[in-house]
Write an enzyme that holds these catalytic residues in place. Structure first.
Site, PDB file in Angstrom:
ATOM      1  N   LYS A  92       0.810  -1.221   0.000  1.00 25.10           N
ATOM      2  CA  LYS A  92       0.000   0.000   0.000  1.00 25.10           C
ATOM      3  C   LYS A  92       0.844   1.272   0.000  1.00 25.10           C
ATOM      4  O   LYS A  92       0.377   2.334  -0.439  1.00 25.10           O
ATOM      5  CB  LYS A  92      -0.936  -0.001   1.212  1.00 25.10           C
ATOM      6  CG  LYS A  92      -2.080  -0.996   1.110  1.00 25.10           C
ATOM      7  CD  LYS A  92      -3.178  -0.492   0.179  1.00 25.10           C
ATOM      8  CE  LYS A  92      -4.416  -1.378   0.247  1.00 25.10           C
ATOM      9  NZ  LYS A  92      -5.461  -0.902  -0.702  1.00 25.10           N
TER      10      LYS A  92
ATOM     11  N   SER B  28       1.241  -9.944  -0.847  1.00 27.23           N
ATOM     12  CA  SER B  28       1.005  -8.499  -0.789  1.00 27.23           C
ATOM     13  C   SER B  28       1.272  -7.857   0.554  1.00 27.23           C
ATOM     14  O   SER B  28       1.476  -6.642   0.618  1.00 27.23           O
ATOM     15  CB  SER B  28      -0.431  -8.208  -1.214  1.00 27.23           C
ATOM     16  OG  SER B  28      -1.325  -8.925  -0.383  1.00 27.23           O
TER      17      SER B  28
END
Lengths: 323, 323
Positions: free
Chosen positions: A56, A308
């Site tokens: 992110k 991720s």
């Protein structure tokens, strides 16, 4: 870049230059047990080793870096209880920009503390009775703050897409890329970058059972919503429906969306612990779960799975990897 | 290279070329929380991401790669119940060399299975009544096998030293390097390489409490042994005394040996899980433990800690990271 148009390869290359000072170029990890398990040549893009534990940071950094000086001076706002909140707070601190994070009052203390440690102002809301978007938009409007959206923004998509540039730089040939998907910013950016550099690559989204809004939206040709109240251990992958911009990109680029059960995600977390020596959060392990559970045929292929993120608290992790 | 002389920088460079096809160039990982915790600029050399989960593959590969064709044709032998056994079996398989591993009958099934999966022949012995070195030497002599020692061999030391070359290639300045130490092969090799390239760097060994034979040997000026029967969670770091060749190198090169308690190792394993997203075995976390517990003053310095391995079974790991 228009706020409603998909980012181009050039936009993603510009993002890579903008975020380089703050963001780690993460390794592609290979492992003999993983190759044996899938019958192909597999690589794990370890974004859990990214600063602050998830991809992110890339999107939030690109968004804030691209703001005009007068926008930076007024500050930014994000609503999130998780990785996007921490990433926005950290990126804002890096650029000397003030940040407001709208977070549920019952968010884990560790995430709240992490965001405040970067100097962010936390606005708490009641998850059951209040609408975070309404609160966020009202504060942003009143104070002139720029919104850092979690996925449906071309700068955020371009930031996440820098992962695709790194994959193409590291691998001459790529057949398959598997990407965890919620709103779709990550997979949209990666698909754009990878397919510009490796046109033959097939990119799949991966979603948790019960939150397969993308798979059903792709089948329907229009965005559809998830049924409310369905639980998954993939807390980072629960969104109501795909983004408007990201859905446009995903429809054009994806080979499909694979749907994976929670038990396969737990097995992938254990595999990551035992074989890869990586700590993955459930949403961070779901692409690996798709590969290990045979949701796609990788035999003889070069496949990249995106790991991720790794932001899971210790007791939850211990429980999830237990037999 | 003489079997009794320390390897030179050129020997380590030759090792790097020899092992490159089999060995991963592991990443140096930085982390804002780690920098804040130690007050310096810290990097973790993540050898837990090495193939087969530890640095041991480097030394075993270099040793076998350097054997003469007639030695390779006869095969190799190692005695080990852990990472060195798996590394030797995997490296032997790579070069098409047969391997005998002398392993205690009560070794964990997972380690035995891993070694046999690479085609190694396992010779079991009774840990309480038999002497593995005597058994190993007898078999090696009878069958003409080359011994792959775990540490006291210049080719093994040179192989482990390739980590030091990678550190110097990645960092222009290095003030401190902290290395877990048992027999001393890893720290000897790293110190030789790092100090050739970064002469100002100070290299410290790190040992578990109760197994501080190196700290006491350095103080005494001669090799001394550990008291028998002392337990530590660092199962990979239990050796009777430093090697003869490695002690010679360590005396000449090390700034000292830091001794760390098991509780600090557990805290470092938890930190690695929560902040670095890396799974470390106890011995693999002890250098990080030295840094986090303040065993050395890293304020304002560039410090590298070697995270040497991550081979810990799931239930042991869950127990060790528990509060």
């Amino acid at each position: 870049m228009s706020p409603h148009a998909p980012p181009s390869l050039a936009d993603i290359e510009a993002a890579a230059a903008r975020i380089a000072p703050l963001v780690v170029r993460t390794p592609l990890i290979s492992n003999p047990m993983l190759d044996a398990a899938c019958g192909g040549r597999a690589f794990v893009k370890a974004e859990c080793l990214q600063r602050h534990g998830s991809f992110k940071l890339r999107g939030a950094t690109n968004k804030i870096a691209a703001l005009a000086p007068e926008q930076r001076a007024r500050g930014v706002l994000a609503f999130s209880s998780g990785n996007h909140a921490i990433a926005t707070a950290a990126a804002a601190r890096h650029f000397g920009v003030s940040a407001v994070i709208v977070m549920p009052a019952d968010a884990p203390a560790i995430k709240r503390d992490r965001a405040t440690s970067f100097g962010a102002e936390i606005v708490a809301y009641d998850r059951l009775t209040e609408d975070r978007e309404a609160i966020g938009h009202a504060i942003a409007k009143a104070r002139g703050l720029s919104l850092v959206k979690p996925f449906d923004d071309p700068f955020v998509i371009a930031g996440q897409g820098t992962i695709g540039l790194e994959i193409a730089a590291d691998l001459d040939a790529v057949d398959l890329v598997l990407v965890c998907t919620s709103g779709g910013g990550l997979v949209s950016g990666i698909a754009t970058a990878v397919q510009a550099r490796r046109p033959a690559a097939q990119v799949y989204a991966v979603e948790p059972e019960g939150h397969d809004d993308l798979a059903r939206s792709l089948a329907a040709g229009v965005r559809v919503k998830n049924a409310p109240g369905v639980r998954s251990i993939c807390d980072a992958l629960m969104v109501e429906q795909p983004g408007a911009l990201t859905f446009e990109i995903m429809r054009a680029r994806l080979a499909g969306s694979l749907v994976v059960a929670d038990e396969a995600v737990r097995a992938a977390m254990r595999f990551a612990m035992a074989e890869l020596k990586l700590v993955l959060e459930p949403g961070g392990a779901i692409a690996l779960a798709a590969l290990l559970s045979g949701a796609v045929d990788a035999r003889g292929k070069t496949v990249v799975v995106i790991a991720s993120g790794g932001n899971v608290d210790l007791e939850t992790y211990r429980a999830l990897i237990g037999a």
